[in-house]
Scaffold this motif. Sequence first.
Motif, PDB file in Angstrom:
ATOM      1  N   CYS A   1      68.704 -72.094  71.717  1.00 26.68           N
ATOM      2  CA  CYS A   1      67.683 -71.242  71.878  1.00 26.68           C
ATOM      3  C   CYS A   1      66.791 -71.587  72.924  1.00 26.68           C
ATOM      4  N   HIS A   2      66.538 -72.741  73.279  1.00 28.48           N
ATOM      5  CA  HIS A   2      66.124 -73.080  74.585  1.00 28.48           C
ATOM      6  C   HIS A   2      67.285 -73.387  75.526  1.00 28.48           C
ATOM      7  N   GLY A   3      67.610 -72.425  76.123  1.00 27.72           N
ATOM      8  CA  GLY A   3      68.978 -72.514  76.820  1.00 27.72           C
ATOM      9  C   GLY A   3      69.044 -72.957  78.222  1.00 27.72           C
ATOM     10  N   ALA A   4      70.261 -73.016  78.867  1.00 27.70           N
ATOM     11  CA  ALA A   4      70.401 -73.361  80.196  1.00 27.70           C
ATOM     12  C   ALA A   4      70.095 -71.952  81.098  1.00 27.70           C
ATOM     13  N   GLY A   5      69.422 -72.562  82.365  1.00 26.31           N
ATOM     14  CA  GLY A   5      68.888 -71.629  83.288  1.00 26.31           C
ATOM     15  C   GLY A   5      67.579 -71.685  83.676  1.00 26.31           C
ATOM     16  N   PRO A   6      66.877 -70.751  84.378  1.00 20.09           N
ATOM     17  CA  PRO A   6      65.493 -70.866  85.076  1.00 20.09           C
ATOM     18  C   PRO A   6      64.443 -70.873  83.800  1.00 20.09           C
ATOM     19  N   ILE A   7      63.586 -71.726  83.804  1.00 25.97           N
ATOM     20  CA  ILE A   7      62.422 -71.737  83.040  1.00 25.97           C
ATOM     21  C   ILE A   7      61.374 -70.754  83.796  1.00 25.97           C
ATOM     22  N   ILE A   8      60.632 -69.901  82.979  1.00 20.82           N
ATOM     23  CA  ILE A   8      59.447 -68.906  83.702  1.00 20.82           C
ATOM     24  C   ILE A   8      58.364 -69.422  83.081  1.00 20.82           C
ATOM     25  N   GLY A   9      57.802 -70.457  83.311  1.00 22.95           N
ATOM     26  CA  GLY A   9      56.571 -71.040  83.203  1.00 22.95           C
ATOM     27  C   GLY A   9      56.864 -71.761  81.853  1.00 22.95           C
ATOM     28  N   LEU A  10      55.546 -72.702  81.486  1.00 23.21           N
ATOM     29  CA  LEU A  10      55.663 -73.419  80.362  1.00 23.21           C
ATOM     30  C   LEU A  10      54.271 -73.359  79.419  1.00 23.21           C
TER      31      LEU A  10
ATOM     32  N   PHE B   1      57.211 -66.054  87.406  1.00 19.50           N
ATOM     33  CA  PHE B   1      56.003 -66.414  86.817  1.00 19.50           C
ATOM     34  C   PHE B   1      54.643 -66.293  87.751  1.00 19.50           C
ATOM     35  N   LEU B   2      54.926 -66.877  88.849  1.00 24.63           N
ATOM     36  CA  LEU B   2      53.711 -66.515  89.988  1.00 24.63           C
ATOM     37  C   LEU B   2      53.447 -65.047  90.224  1.00 24.63           C
TER      38      LEU B   2
ATOM     39  N   LEU C   1      44.301 -58.465  82.951  1.00 24.02           N
ATOM     40  CA  LEU C   1      45.089 -58.958  81.942  1.00 24.02           C
ATOM     41  C   LEU C   1      44.892 -60.625  81.775  1.00 24.02           C
ATOM     42  N   ASP C   2      44.386 -61.172  80.750  1.00 19.46           N
ATOM     43  CA  ASP C   2      44.388 -62.634  80.717  1.00 19.46           C
ATOM     44  C   ASP C   2      45.801 -63.103  79.939  1.00 19.46           C
ATOM     45  N   ALA C   3      46.654 -63.408  80.759  1.00 19.12           N
ATOM     46  CA  ALA C   3      47.997 -63.600  80.338  1.00 19.12           C
ATOM     47  C   ALA C   3      48.503 -65.133  80.613  1.00 19.12           C
ATOM     48  N   MET C   4      49.284 -65.595  79.528  1.00 21.12           N
ATOM     49  CA  MET C   4      50.091 -66.818  79.773  1.00 21.12           C
ATOM     50  C   MET C   4      51.661 -66.172  79.626  1.00 21.12           C
ATOM     51  N   LEU C   5      52.328 -66.896  80.401  1.00 24.11           N
ATOM     52  CA  LEU C   5      53.836 -66.542  80.446  1.00 24.11           C
ATOM     53  C   LEU C   5      54.469 -67.870  80.238  1.00 24.11           C
ATOM     54  N   TYR C   6      55.417 -68.189  79.270  1.00 22.11           N
ATOM     55  CA  TYR C   6      56.291 -69.095  78.891  1.00 22.11           C
ATOM     56  C   TYR C   6      57.549 -68.737  78.627  1.00 22.11           C
ATOM     57  N   SER C   7      58.445 -68.034  79.224  1.00 18.76           N
ATOM     58  CA  SER C   7      59.712 -67.655  78.851  1.00 18.76           C
ATOM     59  C   SER C   7      60.739 -68.660  79.292  1.00 18.76           C
ATOM     60  N   HIS C   8      61.896 -68.668  78.439  1.00 21.81           N
ATOM     61  CA  HIS C   8      63.226 -69.443  78.400  1.00 21.81           C
ATOM     62  C   HIS C   8      64.429 -68.854  78.472  1.00 21.81           C
ATOM     63  N   PRO C   9      65.431 -69.339  78.959  1.00 19.72           N
ATOM     64  CA  PRO C   9      66.838 -68.914  78.916  1.00 19.72           C
ATOM     65  C   PRO C   9      67.202 -68.931  77.509  1.00 19.72           C
ATOM     66  N   ILE C  10      68.036 -68.160  77.072  1.00 16.71           N
ATOM     67  CA  ILE C  10      68.734 -68.401  75.740  1.00 16.71           C
ATOM     68  C   ILE C  10      70.013 -67.999  75.612  1.00 16.71           C
TER      69      ILE C  10
ATOM     70  N   ASP D   1      52.190 -75.316  78.247  1.00 12.95           N
ATOM     71  CA  ASP D   1      51.407 -76.360  78.512  1.00 12.95           C
ATOM     72  C   ASP D   1      51.299 -76.667  80.014  1.00 12.95           C
ATOM     73  N   LYS D   2      51.999 -75.774  80.786  1.00 15.14           N
ATOM     74  CA  LYS D   2      51.927 -76.023  82.233  1.00 15.14           C
ATOM     75  C   LYS D   2      51.962 -74.731  82.814  1.00 15.14           C
ATOM     76  N   GLN D   3      50.846 -73.855  83.023  1.00 10.00           N
ATOM     77  CA  GLN D   3      50.922 -72.427  83.548  1.00 10.00           C
ATOM     78  C   GLN D   3      50.861 -72.788  85.341  1.00 10.00           C
TER      79      GLN D   3
END
Length: 422
Positions: free
Chosen positions: A343-352, A318-319, A330-339, A354-356
């Motif tokens: 759907c919102h699965g087990a593993g590392p969260i990559i940003g949220l 994320f960082l 680039l003005d970017a927001m990243l909020y990826s998730h395991p699947i 509402d919490k960049q």
Amino acid sequence: MTLHTQNSIQILSISEQEKIMDHWLQDRLNQLLPLLMKKHNIDMWLTISKEYNEDPLAKTFFPSAIDSSRRITIFAFVSKNQSTGIKRFVISSNKKFEPFYSCYSLQDSEDSFDGLKRLVDTYDPDSIAVNTSMHYAFCDGLSHSNLEYLGKVLGKQHANKLVSSENIAIDWLQTRLDSELDMYKELESITKEIVRQTFSNEHIIPHKSSTQDIVQWIRQRVRDLGLKTSFYPTVDIQRKEGTSDRIEGTVLPGDILHLDFGIEYLGLCTDTQQLAYILSDDDKEPPAGLKSALKAANKFEDIFFEISKEGMSGNDIFLEAVKEARKNNLDAMLYSHPIGYHCHGAGPIIGLYDKQESIPIRGERHVKNNTCYALEFNIRQFIHEWNKSVPIYLEETVCFKDGKMQYFTDRQTEYYVIDPEW
């Protein structure tokens, strides 16, 4: 036999689906589970599930012939003193659990917990992992009453050996076999084909169709195919004269349509966000500013792929991705998730969304091979034709394999185009 459906989507028959899923389960139990028990130094792993209050992990252990715990089902995996592999028990009289597990027979007057106590006494494990977790819902399936009763049944001899299964459970949930990853390509292709069918004048009529009409068509289409959506789909609009970034209502010429949608098939989930443009009467293609913004979004995807390396935490990715985006203006927001199973699965969260920022605990987990993610993000860019800044939302189901991120299908690089009149 294969069920052939219209418009080029083919869904396997139930029997074919179950054959594939049972094959996956057998391979996962034979190949993956022993590795994880050894990796996490677990002597025994218990999953105790109640009918109508199923442990999310229990559902990943059921063969196709069994769809619920039927009162109570206890899985017990034992690695202590096993030179090769592990022993897999299920405390149940249902013989359809075999050959995936050995049914552990109860003696006269024993209930399931009495049988479990006898099994624990037999193997005398040094550690007993149970499904409790403060941070992951799918690892917290042991009910409070069962936890209390388990401690009582095991007594002082074993109760103090109980530990959380969180780490092994997350690895079990997030790790995909190569054969599962191969099939994921088909899942994503089906998802994209449904998107293609949706973003057409057959189903979207400017001045008439509403965003909710489109959602209902998608939901019905998925149901008619014998599938499920992995979450409730949404459709919203970015509009030149819009009062907010995402609005709902009747579709008009000049609108960007944003669809967030996924399916569940063969026990696995997809999650994608795609964009369509409704031509204005004087348009032959989307405005240059919108096309440029989509290219900028693709550039951010490239950054994400280039940065992601094995062993990096979700927070690291994320960082670094956001930092590199700024370098590229680039003005970017990243909020990826395991699947995976979820759907919102087990593993590392990559940003949220509402919490960049770095995410404690869930963002600290590391990216590993044979895991899948929903690459979910947006970039914001000024559109000269609209005289304002506009967000471009995209999402792709991807996998991390052989030390790098990989797409399952071609990513979106052009808008779907819908004619203003039909």
